[in-house]
Design a protein around this motif. Sequence first.
Motif, PDB file in Angstrom:
ATOM      1  N   HIS A  52       0.829  -1.201   0.000  1.00 56.09           N
ATOM      2  CA  HIS A  52       0.000   0.000   0.000  1.00 56.09           C
ATOM      3  C   HIS A  52       0.864   1.252   0.000  1.00 56.09           C
ATOM      4  CE1 HIS A  52      -2.499   3.162   1.897  1.00 56.09           C
ATOM      5  NE2 HIS A  52      -3.420   2.670   1.084  1.00 56.09           N
ATOM      6  N   LYS A  53       1.910   1.243   0.794  1.00 55.56           N
ATOM      7  CA  LYS A  53       2.828   2.389   0.847  1.00 55.56           C
ATOM      8  C   LYS A  53       3.456   2.639  -0.530  1.00 55.56           C
ATOM      9  CE  LYS A  53       7.009   3.882   3.229  1.00 55.56           C
ATOM     10  NZ  LYS A  53       8.024   3.499   4.206  1.00 55.56           N
ATOM     11  N   ASP A  54       3.853   1.564  -1.207  1.00 54.83           N
ATOM     12  CA  ASP A  54       4.466   1.685  -2.534  1.00 54.83           C
ATOM     13  C   ASP A  54       3.480   2.219  -3.578  1.00 54.83           C
ATOM     14  OD1 ASP A  54       6.826   0.693  -1.487  1.00 54.83           O
ATOM     15  OD2 ASP A  54       6.514  -1.331  -2.259  1.00 54.83           O
ATOM     16  N   LEU A  55       2.194   1.899  -3.439  1.00 57.52           N
ATOM     17  CA  LEU A  55       1.197   2.273  -4.445  1.00 57.52           C
ATOM     18  C   LEU A  55       0.409   3.538  -4.104  1.00 57.52           C
ATOM     19  CD1 LEU A  55      -0.127  -1.300  -5.193  1.00 57.52           C
ATOM     20  CD2 LEU A  55       1.275   0.124  -6.690  1.00 57.52           C
ATOM     21  N   ALA A  56       0.619   4.111  -2.925  1.00 61.36           N
ATOM     22  CA  ALA A  56      -0.145   5.282  -2.515  1.00 61.36           C
ATOM     23  C   ALA A  56       0.053   6.454  -3.479  1.00 61.36           C
ATOM     24  CB  ALA A  56       0.225   5.692  -1.096  1.00 61.36           C
ATOM     25  N   GLY A  57       1.236   6.589  -4.059  1.00 59.84           N
ATOM     26  CA  GLY A  57       1.501   7.668  -5.005  1.00 59.84           C
ATOM     27  C   GLY A  57       0.748   7.523  -6.315  1.00 59.84           C
TER      28      GLY A  57
END
Length: 77
Positions: A42-47
């Motif tokens: 999720h952190k990697d895809l939040a952007g």
Amino acid sequence: MPTDQPLAALAGEAVSEAGPGGGEPRVGQGLWEHEREMREAHKDLAGAGLRQPAGPVRAHGPAVLQDFHHTRGDEPG
């Protein structure tokens, strides 16, 4: 009588499903043993517009899935 391992798994899953405050689902909620990897993804895809979870995590064969809200309201999550 359950052994320590299955009992620990059941307790972890119950706590995971309860979530903080029992409100909106959180990243990784539902399958506690996958929460860390779900949070990292999720952190990697939040952007890319990925926002908060729309539901709990679920197993799908060998994969683990979770639906998310996103910034583009006209497309499915």
